[in-house]
Design a protein around this motif. Structure first.
Motif, PDB file in Angstrom:
ATOM      1  N   ASN A 136       0.850  -1.187   0.000  1.00 35.34           N
ATOM      2  CA  ASN A 136       0.000   0.000   0.000  1.00 35.34           C
ATOM      3  C   ASN A 136       0.890   1.243   0.000  1.00 35.34           C
ATOM      4  O   ASN A 136       1.948   1.258   0.626  1.00 35.34           O
ATOM      5  CB  ASN A 136      -0.908   0.015   1.221  1.00 35.34           C
ATOM      6  N   ILE A 137       0.452   2.271  -0.696  1.00 32.37           N
ATOM      7  CA  ILE A 137       1.231   3.499  -0.822  1.00 32.37           C
ATOM      8  C   ILE A 137       0.444   4.671  -0.276  1.00 32.37           C
ATOM      9  O   ILE A 137      -0.693   4.921  -0.689  1.00 32.37           O
ATOM     10  CB  ILE A 137       1.589   3.782  -2.297  1.00 32.37           C
ATOM     11  N   ALA A 138       1.050   5.408   0.656  1.00 33.83           N
ATOM     12  CA  ALA A 138       0.434   6.627   1.168  1.00 33.83           C
ATOM     13  C   ALA A 138       0.744   7.765   0.206  1.00 33.83           C
ATOM     14  O   ALA A 138       1.905   8.035  -0.091  1.00 33.83           O
ATOM     15  CB  ALA A 138       0.976   6.955   2.551  1.00 33.83           C
ATOM     16  N   ILE A 139      -0.309   8.398  -0.314  1.00 34.12           N
ATOM     17  CA  ILE A 139      -0.165   9.522  -1.236  1.00 34.12           C
ATOM     18  C   ILE A 139      -0.829  10.720  -0.574  1.00 34.12           C
ATOM     19  O   ILE A 139      -2.028  10.938  -0.728  1.00 34.12           O
ATOM     20  CB  ILE A 139      -0.807   9.222  -2.607  1.00 34.12           C
ATOM     21  N   SER A 140      -0.044  11.464   0.211  1.00 36.13           N
ATOM     22  CA  SER A 140      -0.567  12.575   1.004  1.00 36.13           C
ATOM     23  C   SER A 140      -1.688  12.054   1.901  1.00 36.13           C
ATOM     24  O   SER A 140      -1.465  11.159   2.706  1.00 36.13           O
ATOM     25  CB  SER A 140      -1.018  13.717   0.096  1.00 36.13           C
ATOM     26  N   SER A 141      -2.919  12.554   1.751  1.00 34.06           N
ATOM     27  CA  SER A 141      -4.018  12.118   2.621  1.00 34.06           C
ATOM     28  C   SER A 141      -4.698  10.846   2.128  1.00 34.06           C
ATOM     29  O   SER A 141      -5.608  10.332   2.775  1.00 34.06           O
ATOM     30  CB  SER A 141      -5.060  13.238   2.738  1.00 34.06           C
ATOM     31  N   PHE A 142      -4.261  10.298   0.987  1.00 33.89           N
ATOM     32  CA  PHE A 142      -4.850   9.102   0.400  1.00 33.89           C
ATOM     33  C   PHE A 142      -3.948   7.883   0.601  1.00 33.89           C
ATOM     34  O   PHE A 142      -2.756   8.017   0.859  1.00 33.89           O
ATOM     35  CB  PHE A 142      -5.085   9.283  -1.107  1.00 33.89           C
ATOM     36  N   THR A 143      -4.539   6.708   0.449  1.00 35.44           N
ATOM     37  CA  THR A 143      -3.770   5.460   0.416  1.00 35.44           C
ATOM     38  C   THR A 143      -4.180   4.673  -0.821  1.00 35.44           C
ATOM     39  O   THR A 143      -5.368   4.430  -1.043  1.00 35.44           O
ATOM     40  CB  THR A 143      -4.008   4.597   1.668  1.00 35.44           C
TER      41      THR A 143
ATOM     42  N   LYS B  56      -8.755  15.583  -6.311  1.00 31.98           N
ATOM     43  CA  LYS B  56      -8.980  17.025  -6.386  1.00 31.98           C
ATOM     44  C   LYS B  56      -9.135  17.704  -5.029  1.00 31.98           C
ATOM     45  O   LYS B  56      -8.895  18.914  -4.913  1.00 31.98           O
ATOM     46  CB  LYS B  56     -10.204  17.315  -7.259  1.00 31.98           C
ATOM     47  N   GLU B  57      -9.513  16.953  -3.989  1.00 35.55           N
ATOM     48  CA  GLU B  57      -9.724  17.563  -2.681  1.00 35.55           C
ATOM     49  C   GLU B  57      -8.423  17.768  -1.906  1.00 35.55           C
ATOM     50  O   GLU B  57      -8.420  18.409  -0.851  1.00 35.55           O
ATOM     51  CB  GLU B  57     -10.687  16.709  -1.845  1.00 35.55           C
ATOM     52  N   ASP B  58      -7.316  17.229  -2.397  1.00 29.29           N
ATOM     53  CA  ASP B  58      -6.037  17.353  -1.693  1.00 29.29           C
ATOM     54  C   ASP B  58      -5.117  18.305  -2.452  1.00 29.29           C
ATOM     55  O   ASP B  58      -4.627  17.982  -3.538  1.00 29.29           O
ATOM     56  CB  ASP B  58      -5.375  15.979  -1.569  1.00 29.29           C
ATOM     57  N   PRO B  59      -4.837  19.494  -1.900  1.00 34.36           N
ATOM     58  CA  PRO B  59      -3.999  20.475  -2.591  1.00 34.36           C
ATOM     59  C   PRO B  59      -2.536  20.053  -2.705  1.00 34.36           C
ATOM     60  O   PRO B  59      -1.766  20.665  -3.459  1.00 34.36           O
ATOM     61  CB  PRO B  59      -4.136  21.729  -1.714  1.00 34.36           C
ATOM     62  N   ASN B  60      -2.129  19.008  -1.963  1.00 33.16           N
ATOM     63  CA  ASN B  60      -0.746  18.536  -2.028  1.00 33.16           C
ATOM     64  C   ASN B  60      -0.497  17.604  -3.204  1.00 33.16           C
ATOM     65  O   ASN B  60       0.632  17.165  -3.413  1.00 33.16           O
ATOM     66  CB  ASN B  60      -0.377  17.805  -0.732  1.00 33.16           C
ATOM     67  N   ILE B  61      -1.566  17.283  -3.959  1.00 29.07           N
ATOM     68  CA  ILE B  61      -1.450  16.360  -5.087  1.00 29.07           C
ATOM     69  C   ILE B  61      -1.839  17.080  -6.370  1.00 29.07           C
ATOM     70  O   ILE B  61      -2.925  17.651  -6.460  1.00 29.07           O
ATOM     71  CB  ILE B  61      -2.358  15.131  -4.899  1.00 29.07           C
ATOM     72  N   LYS B  62      -0.943  17.045  -7.351  1.00 31.66           N
ATOM     73  CA  LYS B  62      -1.216  17.672  -8.642  1.00 31.66           C
ATOM     74  C   LYS B  62      -0.793  16.728  -9.762  1.00 31.66           C
ATOM     75  O   LYS B  62       0.337  16.233  -9.768  1.00 31.66           O
ATOM     76  CB  LYS B  62      -0.474  19.008  -8.778  1.00 31.66           C
TER      77      LYS B  62
END
Length: 212
Positions: A110-117, A186-192
């Motif tokens: 599993n990979i943590a991507i900012s607030s997502f997994t 789209k809800e996480d500003p740390n991911i583009k």
């Protein structure tokens, strides 16, 4: 003639019954079936089996129709008229991709991507208590983006890895998938997910790490 055992169902009202009876490895759905359309059937089949590959056949060409197909659980979308060779290649590609996902699932962390997994082994993306089920190709696209995180990845490389070639139609299909991936984050500003014109994409994430 191509070593497939084919079950033909010409009435949409009977598809689910035959699906349960024959337990197919892949479904090819004409959108304009009588009594129950292909998109509706795709949604029903996807609710029964999260992993089975689904290909839609249609004469419709608008982007919104592509979106409808993918939203209905489709993995691929072929416009009429098409050659039998193209259909066979797409069937084999999807079956191979599905088998690869099964074979490699136990090795994926599993990979943590900012607030997502990201859960590659079960084709899912979660945030808190909310989990989104990904299609095979959404998961494969996200794997490529994560593998090349914070650096550029060529559009051609993605197309050849997931679809086997960089045709214009597959390129349009990739655009649809890119939009879907963007919407998930789209809800996480740390991911583009940045489009690099003439090159490809950069999946920029400020906080990433492996989780158990």
């Amino acid at each position: 003639s191509r070593d497939f055992d084919v079950k033909l169902v010409s009435d949409g009202a009977h598809v689910i019954t035959q699906f349960h009876k024959h337990n197919p490895h892949i479904c090819i759905l004409d959108v304009m079936l009588p009594n129950k359309d292909g998109f509706t059937l795709g949604e029903e089949i996807r609710s029964l089996d999260e992993k089975i590959p689904i290909i839609f056949l249609t004469a419709k060409t608008q982007t919104k129709d592509l979106l409808n197909g993918f939203n209905a659980g489709g993995n691929d979308y072929i416009r009429k008229p098409f050659s039998m060779e193209e259909l066979i290649v797409r069937i084999n590609n999807l079956l191979t991709l599905t088998q690869q996902n099964i074979d490699t699932s136990a090795m994926d962390s599993n990979i943590a991507i900012s607030s997502f997994t990201f859960h590659p082994q079960k084709f899912a993306l979660s945030k808190g208590d909310t989990e989104v089920q990904l299609s095979n190709r959404e998961a494969e696209l996200l794997k490529i983006l994560v593998k090349n995180m914070n650096q550029s990845v060529q559009r051609k490389e993605i197309l050849e890895h997931i679809w086997g070639n960089d045709s214009i139609f597959n390129s349009r299909t990739l655009d649809v998938y890119i939009t879907k991936i963007r919407n998930y984050f789209k809800e996480d500003p740390n991911i583009k997910l940045i489009t690099l014109k003439g090159v490809g994409y950069c999946f920029f994430v400020e906080n990433v790490g492996k989780t158990v």
